[in-house]
Design a protein around this motif. Structure first.
Motif, short mmCIF file in Angstrom:
data_model
loop_
_atom_site.label_atom_id
_atom_site.label_comp_id
_atom_site.label_asym_id
_atom_site.label_seq_id
_atom_site.Cartn_x
_atom_site.Cartn_y
_atom_site.Cartn_z
N ASP A 68 0.82 -1.22 0.00
CA ASP A 68 0.00 0.00 0.00
C ASP A 68 0.84 1.27 0.00
O ASP A 68 0.31 2.38 0.04
CB ASP A 68 -0.95 0.02 1.20
N GLY A 69 2.17 1.10 -0.03
CA GLY A 69 3.07 2.24 -0.06
C GLY A 69 3.27 2.95 1.26
O GLY A 69 4.01 3.94 1.33
N SER A 70 2.64 2.48 2.33
CA SER A 70 2.68 3.21 3.58
C SER A 70 4.04 3.13 4.27
O SER A 70 4.58 2.05 4.50
CB SER A 70 1.63 2.68 4.56
N MET A 71 4.57 4.31 4.62
CA MET A 71 5.75 4.41 5.48
C MET A 71 5.38 5.17 6.75
O MET A 71 6.23 5.80 7.38
CB MET A 71 6.89 5.09 4.73
N ARG A 72 4.11 5.10 7.13
CA ARG A 72 3.63 5.82 8.31
C ARG A 72 4.20 5.20 9.57
O ARG A 72 4.37 3.97 9.68
CB ARG A 72 2.11 5.79 8.37
N LEU A 73 4.48 6.04 10.54
CA LEU A 73 5.06 5.57 11.79
C LEU A 73 4.17 4.54 12.47
O LEU A 73 4.66 3.57 13.05
CB LEU A 73 5.32 6.76 12.73
N ARG A 74 2.87 4.71 12.38
CA ARG A 74 1.97 3.75 13.03
C ARG A 74 2.17 2.35 12.46
O ARG A 74 2.05 1.36 13.18
CB ARG A 74 0.52 4.20 12.88
N LEU A 204 9.25 8.36 4.49
CA LEU A 204 9.29 8.43 5.95
C LEU A 204 9.08 9.86 6.42
O LEU A 204 8.34 10.12 7.38
CB LEU A 204 10.65 7.93 6.47
N TYR A 205 9.71 10.78 5.74
CA TYR A 205 9.62 12.20 6.09
C TYR A 205 8.37 12.84 5.50
O TYR A 205 7.71 13.66 6.15
CB TYR A 205 10.87 12.93 5.60
N ARG A 206 8.02 12.48 4.28
CA ARG A 206 6.91 13.13 3.59
C ARG A 206 5.56 12.76 4.18
O ARG A 206 4.64 13.59 4.20
CB ARG A 206 6.96 12.77 2.11
N THR A 207 5.40 11.53 4.64
CA THR A 207 4.10 11.12 5.16
C THR A 207 3.98 11.31 6.66
O THR A 207 2.85 11.39 7.17
CB THR A 207 3.81 9.65 4.82
N ASN A 208 5.08 11.40 7.37
CA ASN A 208 5.02 11.60 8.82
C ASN A 208 5.26 13.05 9.23
O ASN A 208 4.82 13.46 10.31
CB ASN A 208 6.03 10.69 9.52
#
Length: 296
Positions: A68-74, A204-208
């Motif tokens: 899903d492309g997620s690099m969100r911290l959660r 990591l930086y762009r989504t968080n």
């Protein structure tokens, strides 16, 4: 060390490991790799009776890119606790994190305290201290990569000339005086040498910490829920005196120690920059092993 692969939280993780005993899960940061960051600690933990496992985080080769492309911290926090489950960890497991790995460790230890007996973190302090620092003049200037990485041009700049930008920042800014960051650089090349991998790392930086959400009440609530609470487990926090990215003074370090639970410790490593596990590995390993052996 031997290589392995395992599925956790829907991600095919690649890792290196050594030893037998309670799980020690070792989480790396940006733009690094598990095998390079923890190449000194892994055999030391194995000799001390742990099964030391250092995965590459989602997106960092040879671990899979998230579907899903997620690099969100959660999701990174969920990865850590899912790896504990998949690797048959128990309540005696320990969690070690550096840089982004430290942020993940703060969150994972709070989300599933029954999984982790102790926590070791370095180079990114708990959110209450990191957040305060990141909004100061010094913090904004020293962590300018957070803001540069938001730009579309960052992918092109970082990829150019065999990722020369990342090599230079590892050698000249993120490690201390006189340290040869070649091994860290080689780990970066292996992990982020493909365009899709580099893009995931920037996410990591762009989504968080993206410009449209950072600082909003919703963003603050999400970050606060993830790594605002402090671990209840005894925790060791380590930081380099020559860190040019996250700069801490003695007063702040004392406040971190006072905020952590009983049995916790903090320490500066003299002459060390931002990548504490590798710059003075004998001292780092000594502090970690002494802390793990200590009776609480």
């Amino acid at each position: 060390m031997k290589n392995g692969r395992i599925n956790a939280n829907g991600i095919d993780f690649a890792y290196v490991e050594e030893g037998e005993g309670p799980l020690a899960l070792l989480l790396h940061g940006f733009p690094e790799s598990g095998d390079a960051t923890y190449r000194h600690l892994i055999p030391a933990l194995a000799a001390a009776g742990y099964r030391a496992v250092a995965p590459n985080m989602r997106g960092f080769a040879p671990t899979a890119l998230p579907a899903d492309g997620s690099m969100r911290l959660r999701d990174l926090v969920a990865d850590a606790n899912a790896l504990h489950e998949a690797l048959n960890g128990d309540g005696n497991a320990i969690l070690v994190g550096h840089d982004w790995g430290a942020g993940i460790a703060w969150g994972a230890a709070v989300a599933a305290p029954e999984r982790w007996s102790r926590v070791v973190a370095s180079d990114v302090p708990p959110l209450q201290f990191f957040g305060s620092y990141s909004s100061t003049y010094e913090g904004i200037e020293n962590m300018n990569h957070f803001w540069f990485f938001q730009m579309d041009m960052a992918e092109e700049v970082l990829a150019a000339n065999d990722m020369a930008y990342l090599r230079q920042i590892l050698q000249e800014r993120w490690t201390g005086p006189g340290y040869d960051a070649t091994e860290e650089w080689e780990g970066t090349r292996r992990a982020l040498g493909e365009p899709a991998r580099l893009r995931a790392a920037l996410d990591l930086y762009r989504t968080n910490f993206g410009p449209k959400q950072m600082g909003t009440p919703e963003w603050a609530a999400e970050q606060g829920a993830l790594w605002g609470p402090l671990p209840t487990q005894p925790t060791l926090y380590l930081h380099g005196t020559e860190d040019k990215s996250v700069v801490l003074d003695e007063e702040t370090m004392a406040a971190i120690r006072a905020a952590l639970p009983e049995g916790s410790e903090t320490a500066f490593l003299e002459g060390v920059g931002h990548i504490v596990p590798v710059e003075k590995p004998d001292r780092y390993n000594e502090l970690v092993l002494r802390f793990l052996k200590k009776t609480i």
